[in-house]
Scaffold this motif. Structure first.
Motif: not given
Length: 1247
Positions: A398-417
């Motif tokens: 969620t702190r990755d330098p690339h915005p699309r990776v941060r986006y993917a991290a949020c997606n993973a946390l949301g889906q796993m929730s």
């Protein structure tokens, strides 16, 4: 000027086209046939015109065949057939010949009658002649017709099977394109005979040639139709591919790994593997050596992303296209995980994840995170055991330098929730929530910022309130900050993406925390109202719709809570025998009669509610909203929430609200039969979905509006349920909409809503009089019965059955005519026969060579679907017994054999459970008349009390209870044998575990009924003290009515066994009563509720005791989180016991209960007992408490200990400073334990 001319020319062409269509439509079908055949055969006409003529000819056969063929003279029919076949034989233009084949195939399809007789035998002779011809074009034409109409041989197929086989084998060996047509025809023929296993085995020799031909077509990349045909085979007859499965997988791997090949081909190959994982998972799992390679290739496709510099800053991002490699691969990984299971997929996925996450290429890191998101559903059980490791690896990104990776991290946390709720929320809230909140600060990348808000919605949706509450201030502060910033940004720059999401996130938080949102109400409501009022521009429709949703959800959370809160305090405090103050968190030291006359939070919200309703009405009445306006669905849902909040007050808005809801519910989907070319022209139109009926025939439905239709239907259910008679004026129109929707197969939710609405609509219509209701029911009943029989989806079929059961209960005796009753019995017999047949089929599948643990899991899931249907059969039997009583017995006898079969000892436990439930109804409603069926069920009922499955024990215990209550002493000897077994159920060390508690409480209820309704089975005087120790009964509210009703009877009669020696049980009795109120076990108008109030009121306290208890209460009033009324009640009885003790100078031998001892021990007190609760229960209880709650309990007990010291001082002053003896404090300790116990019950059930 030139542009104007082009526009005018276009308009003229459209007008001319419309004129031509109008003229064409006026020609009769017979005239059309003659004209179209003439044009098609006229070589002087242009090729384009001739092709159009043949296309229109095929459409004529598709849409107007019956009208055409009935009116056509026999000689004209023969001429039409002859001309079509001649055109195919003689035409040299490939495209025209193909279209002629399509028309001939359509005609042939229509000429096969219901007995499968092909009434056009000439076409069969034509096929054989063409196949034997030396001309490749004729062979191709014959195979094309055969693939379009694989059932062309009709009921003579078996006689021609060897010929068909040799024809296909011969053509598959051709070197020209004939082999491609042969492969397509072979696949079509095989799929059309998917249930004929002997035929499939007989034609197994075709498979090598099919695979070889498809491989050739892949290498040439001329047409992907053969790969699609192979997917059809994999979907319908996957096990046919078993001998060539390695070759199929190698072909797929070859295609997917070829980066030079078109993406569509690679995705088709992936689709083939994915389809096999769903239709033949066990067979594919055996090819384990290919799985790792396939997973690597899928992950590589997920890395195939494009660099877009403005991706993260787009305010109106386009949806990811479904035909891109990453999207297709993510979907495939999800389906592969679901199909093949965690044991097969997850180790290989996880082995690749670390390398991808460590890559410097952001696309690899993105793919790894999206892979984790994709496999959660299919790998749920195994991933749940390693959540800690997975979450720890995701959060840093969620702190990755690339915005699309941060986006993917949020997606993973949301889906796993979502996938792992509520465990993920409970265990990782300290990690996940702060991480998501930090991404909300990413103002430079609004698309990422918005996705963090979306992930927060997923987290909150299933998060326990006590987990979310400590973070509420931080969440609200962050949402308020973002909301204000983005509101200003909307005004200044017009950006709205993040604002739309934050409004949705705010709605989700309010919905999750409910009453706790009250403190933040004023912070948001004004801003939200401003948005609704001013966001009227077309581009802000979605924002406005989401804001409407947000306001209505806040209103539902806050408004309903306030109604409930006032009711609870009114109902509880009025049953106390002393003057009581409300807790300080509402209004400190304000008497109840003053509080209720003061402006409340409810009135405050009602003012806002009025404003909001005005805004919503203005939206709806100001201008007609387009069908595709996103505000429509939000408005419809918001009205329903407002209806829940306002109750009967909402009726005044119905004339304005109902028109758009009825309009949406009446949406008629656009459907069409399209040929392949037409379907391809609509391929990119997301509003259309297609089902292929043949090679050249596709059924299309325009899905736009269907979601709104489903939402509107659900809202009509809400109105009928909430408003009851107030909805009566609309019942006729709504019933006329809903009943036909029972067969609306385009959308499942529409059928569910239709079924659900019918019982409520009958309730609404009662005010119109019996004749009106009867006419409505006469309209409903036949369709409802037919819907049960024809419904293809089991879960929806169950809902329709539930609706029927509820309707029968509402209509009462005579609900169904004899004809309808017999129809219903036949339906249930068919369902029961199907149930047993499916069980036998599953047993056969367990003998299959591909059987493994994952197959067993799928079989168990299928069994659960069947059991759900069985439960609904039980509901219908319950309704019929309940309305007909013993008059139902002759009809029951028709089903008896099936129900007895359910009770067999070797039947699945679920069969035995529902079989017992059905015989329980027999006992309950037939009473002594049930005795004639004893030989069929009594032995099974008694044996089931010792069954290892708690659901079976529960059903048996309930049966014992109704046997006692309704049997009129006809079952005395049977009940005597049951009592020890019932006691064993209750006194089992794990009786109160979650899985066992319903069985235990039904056993307690059964003992209750035996004591109350029978004679000579047990001695109540001996049983009641033991029975009292089993209370409370809190999970099964139906049985609680019986248990607490008997409790009140004993209380009112001052039964010695209940009160104990010298009233020593009084503290426990008040706790039992307090728990009943606190858990809201009974409605305020129920007899048991009023009896419990009477029990409390009967305990008259002297003025001195009232004074002392008031003093205690005032000292404890600041303990806001604990229901003070319960503590107050407990201490009242403690003081009462002290006075009795001092008066009689006798010690009261009260000892803390096991639960009290455990609570005290956990909180640092020394009171102990030999027997404590199981560790599992203690852990579950501990997990429910927050640090703040434990602190509150300590403070409450500190007040109690301080008062204990005061008692000691009082004793010393009266007895020459002597120390008070230990027995003097025994009642105190019991009271303190009861305070704590009451709190735990309150905490567990009220969050």
């Amino acid at each position: 000027m030139k542009h104007c001319e082009e526009v005018n020319q276009t308009l003229k062409e459209k007008q001319l086209d419309n004129l031509k269509r109008t003229i064409y439509d006026t020609i009769t079908p017979v005239q059309r046939l003659e004209l179209l055949l003439s044009v098609a055969r006229d070589g002087s006409k242009s090729l384009e015109m001739r092709i159009l003529a043949v296309v229109l000819l095929r459409r004529l056969f598709t849409g107007d065949f019956e009208e055409l063929w009935e009116k056509l003279p026999e000689e004209h029919k023969a001429a039409a057939k002859h001309q079509l076949l001649t055109a195919i034989r003689e035409e040299k233009e490939v495209s025209l010949r193909r279209k002629a084949c399509d028309a001939a195939a359509e005609l042939c399809r229509n000429l096969i009658d219901e007995e499968s007789n092909n009434t056009w035998p000439e076409i069969l002779q034509f096929l054989f002649e063409c196949v034997q011809s030396t001309e490749a074009s004729l062979k191709d034409s014959a195979l094309h017709i055969f693939s379009s109409v694989p059932g062309i041989f009709g009921n003579q197929q078996a006689n021609h099977l060897e010929t068909i086989k040799q024809m296909l084998l011969s053509c598959l060996s051709e070197q020209s394109e004939v082999c491609f047509s042969a492969a397509k025809a072979a696949c079509s023929f095989l799929v059309s005979n998917d249930t004929d296993q002997q035929l499939l085995v007989y034609l197994r020799d075709l498979l090598p040639g099919i695979i070889h031909t498809i491989t050739v077509s892949v290498d040439s990349q001329t047409d992907d139709i053969l790969l699609k045909c192979l997917i059809d085979v994999a979907e319908n007859i996957p096990k046919y591919l078993r001998p060539q499965l390695p070759s199929v997988l190698e072909l797929c791997i070859k295609i997917i790994s070829n980066k030079e090949m078109e993406d569509s081909w690679r995705q088709l190959a992936l689709e083939l593997v994915t389809t096999l994982s769903e239709t033949a998972s066990a067979m594919l799992r055996k090819q384990s050596k290919y799985i790792p390679t396939i997973i690597v290739l899928v992950l590589q496709l997920m890395c195939d992303l494009e660099d877009e510099d403005d991706w993260s800053t787009q305010d109106e991002p386009e949806d990811d296209e479904a035909d891109t490699n990453p999207v297709a691969a993510e979907s495939a990984l999800d389906r592969l995980a679901c199909g093949l299971g965690a044991q097969t997929m997850l180790p290989h996925i996880l082995s690749n994840i670390p390398q991808l996450l460590a890559s410097e290429d952001w696309k690899c890191r993105h793919a790894a995170l999206m892979a984790i998101s994709s496999c959660g559903e299919g790998c749920h059980k195994l991933m749940a055991t390693m959540l800690n490791q997975i979450v720890e690896n995701i959060v840093p990104f969620t702190r990755d330098p690339h915005p699309r990776v941060r986006y993917a991290a949020c997606n993973a946390l949301g889906q796993m929730s979502t996938d792992f709720q509520p465990n993920l929320q409970k265990k990782f809230h300290q990690t996940v929530l702060p991480s998501l909140l930090s991404v909300l600060d990413d103002t430079a990348n609004p698309r990422v910022q918005a996705h963090a808000g979306a992930a927060l919605v997923n987290f909150c949706e299933d998060c326990p309130k006590q987990i979310l509450s400590p973070y509420l201030d931080s969440i609200i502060q962050k949402l308020a900050e973002v909301l204000n910033n983005k509101f200003n940004e909307l005004i200044n720059k017009g950006n709205k993406l993040v604002l739309e999401q934050i409004v949705t996130t705010l709605a989700s938080v309010a919905d999750s925390v409910e009453d706790k949102f009250i403190d933040y109400y004023d912070q948001f409501m004004p801003c939200l109202k401003v948005i609704i009022e001013n966001a009227v521009q077309p581009e802000l429709k979605l924002l406005r719709g989401k804001t409407i949703e947000c306001v209505s959800l806040i209103g539902l959370a806050v408004g309903e809570y306030l109604y409930m809160h006032i009711y609870l305090y009114m109902s509880f405090y009025t049953c106390l025998p002393v003057y009581v103050y409300l807790p300080t968190f509402i209004c400190p030291h304000l008497p109840i009669h003053i509080y209720l006359s003061t402006p409340t939070w409810k009135e405050k919200f009602m003012q806002d509610c009025g404003d909001v309703m005005s805004l919503l009405l203005a939206s709806q009445t100001g201008q007609e909203l387009a069908d595709d306006d996103p505000q429509v669905s939000y408005l419809i849902s918001a009205w329903a929430r407002m209806c829940k909040i306002l109750g009967p007050e909402f009726e005044q808005y119905l004339p304005m609200v109902m028109p758009p809801v009825l309009k949406a519910a009446n949406i008629k989907p656009e459907v069409a039969v399209l040929d392949t070319d037409e379907m391809q022209s609509l391929a990119n139109d997301t509003d259309w979905q297609f089902v292929t009926l043949g090679d050249q025939q596709n059924f299309g439905i325009k899905t736009a509006g269907l979601e709104d239709k489903a939402t509107a239907c659900q809202m009509l259910v809400c109105y009928a349920r909430e408003l009851k008679e107030g909805f009566s004026p609309y019942t006729k129109e709504v019933v006329e909409i809903m009943v036909p929707l029972l067969k609306f197969y385009f959308h499942d939710d529409c059928r569910i809503a239709a079924a659900e609405s019918l019982p409520y609509l009958l309730d609404c219509a009662k005010i119109q009089g019996p004749e009106y209701v009867q006419n409505m029911w006469d309209f409903i009943a036949p369709s409802l019965l037919k819907a049960i029989e024809s419904e293809p989806e089991k879960d929806i079929q169950a809902e329709v059955m539930s609706s029927l059961a509820q309707c029968i209960e509402r209509r009462g005796k005579g609900a169904l005519s004899q004809a309808h009753l017999q129809e219903l019995l036949n339906i249930m017999i068919n369902l029961l026969n199907g149930h047993f047949k499916h069980q036998e089929e599953r047993q056969e599948q367990r003998k299959d060579e591909d059987y493994d643990d994952d197959v067993e899991e799928n079989l168990c899931n299928a069994d659960e679907e069947d059991v759900y249907i069985l439960s609904k059969i039980s509901d219908i039997i319950h309704a019929l017994f309940g309305t007909m009583g013993i008059d139902f017995l002759p009809l029951f006898d028709q089903l008896l054999g099936h129900f007895v079969r359910l009770l067999k000892s070797d039947s699945p436990w679920s069969d035995r459970q529902w079989g017992l439930c059905i015989f329980d109804d027999l006992l309950e409603y037939a009473g002594p008349a049930a005795a004639k069926y004893n030989e069929y069920y009594v032995q099974a009922l008694v044996a089931s009390l010792s069954d290892k499955q708690p659901e079976v024990r529960q059903a048996a215990a309930y049966g014992a209870g109704v046997m006692a209550m309704c049997g009129q002493n006809a079952f005395t000897e049977t009940l005597k044998g049951m009592v020890p077994l019932l006691v064993n159920i209750v006194q089992d060390t794990e009786a109160r575990n979650v899985e066992n508690v319903f069985a235990a409480e039904n056993a307690i209820s059964a003992i209750t009924k035996i004591c109350k309704y029978t004679q000579g089975v047990v001695d109540p005087n001996e049983v009641i003290p033991l029975w009292l120790s089993w209370l409370p009964v809190s999970e099964d509210t139906d049985e609680a009515e019986h248990v607490y009703g008997y409790f009140c009877d004993l209380f009112e009669s001052h039964h010695a066994g209940l009160f104990g020696e010298n009233g020593c049980n009084l503290p426990h009795l008040v706790t039992v009563i307090a728990q009943a109120f606190c858990l809201e076990l009974f409605s305020k108008d129920s007899d048991v509720y009023n009896k419990l109030k009477t029990c409390i009121a009967s305990l008259q306290l002297k003025a001195i005791i009232e004074t002392k208890t008031k003093h205690i209460y005032k000292n404890m009033i600041d303990v806001q989180q604990i229901p003070a009324a319960l503590m107050f009640g407990a201490f009242m009885f403690f003081m009462y016991n002290l006075e009795v003790q001092e008066r009689d100078n006798k010690p009261l031998h009260c000892t803390p209960s096991d639960q009290t001892a455990v609570y005290l021990k956990r909180l640092g007190y020394s009171e102990t007992r030999k027997h404590a609760l199981p560790e599992k229960i203690r852990i579950e209880m501990a997990e429910r408490l927050t640090t703040e709650e434990i602190s509150d309990i300590h403070r409450a007990l500190k007040h109690a200990m301080d008062y204990k010291a005061e008692i000691s001082r009082d004793f010393g002053s009266k007895h020459s400073n002597q120390e008070a003896p230990e027995w003097h404090f025994v009642p105190f300790r019991r009271a303190a334990g009861d305070i704590l116990e009451a709190y735990f019950y309150y905490s567990c059930y009220n969050g």
